[in-house]
Design an enzyme around this catalytic site. Structure first.
Site, PDB file in Angstrom:
ATOM      1  N   SER A 125       0.826  -1.204   0.000  1.00  0.00           N
ATOM      2  CA  SER A 125       0.000   0.000   0.000  1.00  0.00           C
ATOM      3  C   SER A 125       0.861   1.255   0.000  1.00  0.00           C
ATOM      4  O   SER A 125       1.959   1.259   0.570  1.00  0.00           O
ATOM      5  CB  SER A 125      -0.899  -0.005   1.252  1.00  0.00           C
ATOM      6  N   TYR A 150      -1.755  -0.868  10.939  1.00  0.00           N
ATOM      7  CA  TYR A 150      -2.064  -1.455   9.621  1.00  0.00           C
ATOM      8  C   TYR A 150      -0.927  -1.141   8.656  1.00  0.00           C
ATOM      9  O   TYR A 150      -0.367  -2.039   8.024  1.00  0.00           O
ATOM     10  CB  TYR A 150      -3.390  -0.909   9.077  1.00  0.00           C
ATOM     11  N   LYS A 154       2.203  -3.601   6.631  1.00  0.00           N
ATOM     12  CA  LYS A 154       2.571  -3.629   5.204  1.00  0.00           C
ATOM     13  C   LYS A 154       4.086  -3.456   5.046  1.00  0.00           C
ATOM     14  O   LYS A 154       4.731  -4.149   4.258  1.00  0.00           O
ATOM     15  CB  LYS A 154       1.824  -2.538   4.428  1.00  0.00           C
TER      16      LYS A 154
HETATM   17  C1  WQD Z   1      -9.641   9.267   1.049  1.00  0.00           C
HETATM   18  C2  WQD Z   1      -9.871  10.759   1.253  1.00  0.00           C
HETATM   19  C3  WQD Z   1     -10.223  11.375   3.544  1.00  0.00           C
HETATM   20  C4  WQD Z   1     -14.075   9.381   4.098  1.00  0.00           C
HETATM   21  C5  WQD Z   1      -7.049   4.335   3.247  1.00  0.00           C
HETATM   22  C6  WQD Z   1      -5.907   3.549   3.809  1.00  0.00           C
HETATM   23  C7  WQD Z   1      -5.130   2.939   2.686  1.00  0.00           C
HETATM   24  C8  WQD Z   1      -6.055   2.117   1.858  1.00  0.00           C
HETATM   25  C9  WQD Z   1      -7.159   2.994   1.278  1.00  0.00           C
HETATM   26  C10 WQD Z   1      -6.272  -0.168   2.477  1.00  0.00           C
HETATM   27  C11 WQD Z   1      -9.147  11.295   2.481  1.00  0.00           C
HETATM   28  C12 WQD Z   1     -11.466  11.667   2.707  1.00  0.00           C
HETATM   29  C13 WQD Z   1     -12.893   9.833   3.549  1.00  0.00           C
HETATM   30  C14 WQD Z   1     -15.092  10.330   4.441  1.00  0.00           C
HETATM   31  C15 WQD Z   1     -13.692  12.103   3.633  1.00  0.00           C
HETATM   32  N1  WQD Z   1      -6.610   1.091   2.649  1.00  0.00           N
HETATM   33  N2  WQD Z   1     -12.707  11.165   3.324  1.00  0.00           N
HETATM   34  N3  WQD Z   1     -14.856  11.653   4.194  1.00  0.00           N
HETATM   35  O1  WQD Z   1      -7.333   7.268   3.966  1.00  0.00           O
HETATM   36  O2  WQD Z   1      -6.521   7.700   1.581  1.00  0.00           O
HETATM   37  O3  WQD Z   1      -6.517   5.387   2.486  1.00  0.00           O
HETATM   38  O4  WQD Z   1      -7.862   3.550   2.401  1.00  0.00           O
HETATM   39  O5  WQD Z   1      -5.518  -0.641   1.678  1.00  0.00           O
HETATM   40  O6  WQD Z   1      -4.105   2.137   3.211  1.00  0.00           O
HETATM   41  O7  WQD Z   1      -5.053   4.416   4.520  1.00  0.00           O
HETATM   42  O8  WQD Z   1      -8.669   6.470   1.959  1.00  0.00           O
HETATM   43  O9  WQD Z   1     -11.035   6.613   1.323  1.00  0.00           O
HETATM   44  O10 WQD Z   1     -10.412   6.727   3.800  1.00  0.00           O
HETATM   45  O11 WQD Z   1      -9.905   8.649   2.324  1.00  0.00           O
HETATM   46  O12 WQD Z   1     -13.510  13.310   3.421  1.00  0.00           O
HETATM   47  O13 WQD Z   1     -16.198   9.978   4.950  1.00  0.00           O
HETATM   48  O14 WQD Z   1     -11.263  10.974   1.493  1.00  0.00           O
HETATM   49  O15 WQD Z   1      -9.990  12.448   4.458  1.00  0.00           O
HETATM   50  O16 WQD Z   1      -8.706  12.616   2.191  1.00  0.00           O
HETATM   51  P1  WQD Z   1      -7.226   6.825   2.561  1.00  0.00           P
HETATM   52  P2  WQD Z   1     -10.086   7.063   2.391  1.00  0.00           P
END
Ligand code: WQD
Length: 335
Positions: A125, A150, A154
């Site tokens: 990741s 997590y 990785k």
């Molecule tokens: C994306 C953007 C949030 C939800 C995570 C893990 C990564 C991988 C993918 C497993 C960010 C914003 C989110 C919401 C929002 N996981 N957001 N409101 O955090 O980039 O990655 O998931 O493999 O390892 O770290 O993904 O989709 O949670 O967030 O504004 O209700 O959307 O702040 O900027 P992230 P995400």
């Protein structure tokens, strides 16, 4: 027909990868404990591929189960998806994550050595980069201290794979560092099935549009980005699945004791508001959202430099952000 063991193959990325493997003439053998997936995915895979894919319920720590797989099938390679992946939960229950994600890999590698299976593609990741100092991120960008247990699992798993390759037992490994997987298969028969309240952005967007969630909260609108919201590299899950196919094919041409790592993203960054705008455009729905407080631990901006995977594996993303939003919405409507 070459058989590829897919651990976590009933999950979001694993199931899409199974489809791409069948299309390329492989037979995926699926092992999954169904802790974050649904047995119905196997029926959907049969509808899509026209084949009954062999399925074993359980996890990589179950040596008897793995040995049963090896008795039933001549496995020529492994794609290892099976891992817990909720960043927040990993902070609350670190041992659950180290036991499953790290312990599971070690058990799988023991099984591979005992059965003379040499090729493995590992699901890593972009989280290993933390907040990079320079963008876009290349594979040489130094990994940072993990933001969560997590993310640390990785990094540890990548290090384990490097050390086992160095021990010259003949292993051939590719680690794929995913950016943000989104979207769903065009058939709307498989897609992301988050259990409970989604952590990730896109399932929350589609559930809000479907009326399952009242409102989307955008986590922070005052970052140093063009519109104040975080930037990510959103990669369509079918493009991501294809990268796994290319990786397993590439390994077949390598010498023993091989290790390499590739970023898998689009090479483009999009803000949260751009994702929302794309979704509203393709769905024709007005999304109910508000800008709320920042989410602790969020990286501000990260997107991939994909030169290496382009050049060495000949892999390029084919789908756009609009394609991802369209496929995600069609999938949500099918549920
Ligand atoms: C994306 C953007 C949030 C939800 C995570 C893990 C990564 C991988 C993918 C497993 C960010 C914003 C989110 C919401 C929002 N996981 N957001 N409101 O955090 O980039 O990655 O998931 O493999 O390892 O770290 O993904 O989709 O949670 O967030 O504004 O209700 O959307 O702040 O900027 P992230 P995400």
């Amino acid at each position: 027909m070459k058989k590829i063991l897919i651990t976590g193959g009933a999950g979001y990325i694993g199931s899409h990868t199974a489809v791409e493997l069948v299309k390329a003439g492989f037979l995926p053998i699926i092992i999954d404990d169904l802790s974050n997936s649904d047995i119905g995915v196997l029926d959907r895979l049969k509808e899509i591929t026209g084949q009954e894919l062999p399925f074993y319920k359980g996890n990589c720590g179950d040596k008897a189960l793995l040995n049963q797989v090896s008795e039933d099938h001549q496995i020529s390679g492994v794609i290892h998806f099976a891992a817990f992946k909720a960043v927040g939960e990993s902070t609350e229950e670190p041992l659950k994550y180290y036991r499953n994600n790290v312990g599971g890999l070690i058990s799988l590698l023991d099984f591979m050595q005992e059965n003379n299976i040499r090729d493995i593609v590992f699901s890593s990741s972009c989280t290993v980069y933390g907040q990079p100092d320079t963008l876009p991120v290349t594979e040489d960008t130094p990994r940072k201290d993990a933001e969560s247990p997590y993310g640390n699992t990785k990094k540890i798993c990548e290090d384990i794979l490097v050390d086992v390759v160095k021990s010259k037992v003949g292993l051939r490994v590719i680690s794929l560092r995913y950016f943000n997987p989104v979207g769903a298969h065009e058939s709307s028969k498989i897609g992301e099935l988050p259990k409970g309240k989604p952590n990730n952005l896109v399932p929350f967007v589609t559930q809000t549009a479907a009326g399952i969630r009242e409102k989307l909260t955008v986590f922070g609108g005052d970052y140093e980005t063009p519109d104040g919201t975080c930037i990510r590299d959103y990669i369509h899950v079918v493009d991501l699945a294809d990268a796994h196919l290319r990786a397993i094919q590439y390994l077949e041409g390598q010498t023993q004791d091989f290790y390499d790592v590739f970023n898998v993203g689009t090479g483009r960054g999009n803000t949260v508001l751009e994702v929302i705008q794309s979704f509203e455009k393709v769905s024709g729905k007005k999304l109910n959202y508000e800008i709320g407080p920042r989410r602790p631990g969020d990286v501000i901006k990260v997107w991939a430099d994909t030169t290496k995977i382009n050049d060495l594996l000949g892999w390029y993303p084919k789908k756009s952000l609009d394609d991802s939003m369209r496929d995600s919405w069609n999938w949500q409507k099918s549920l």
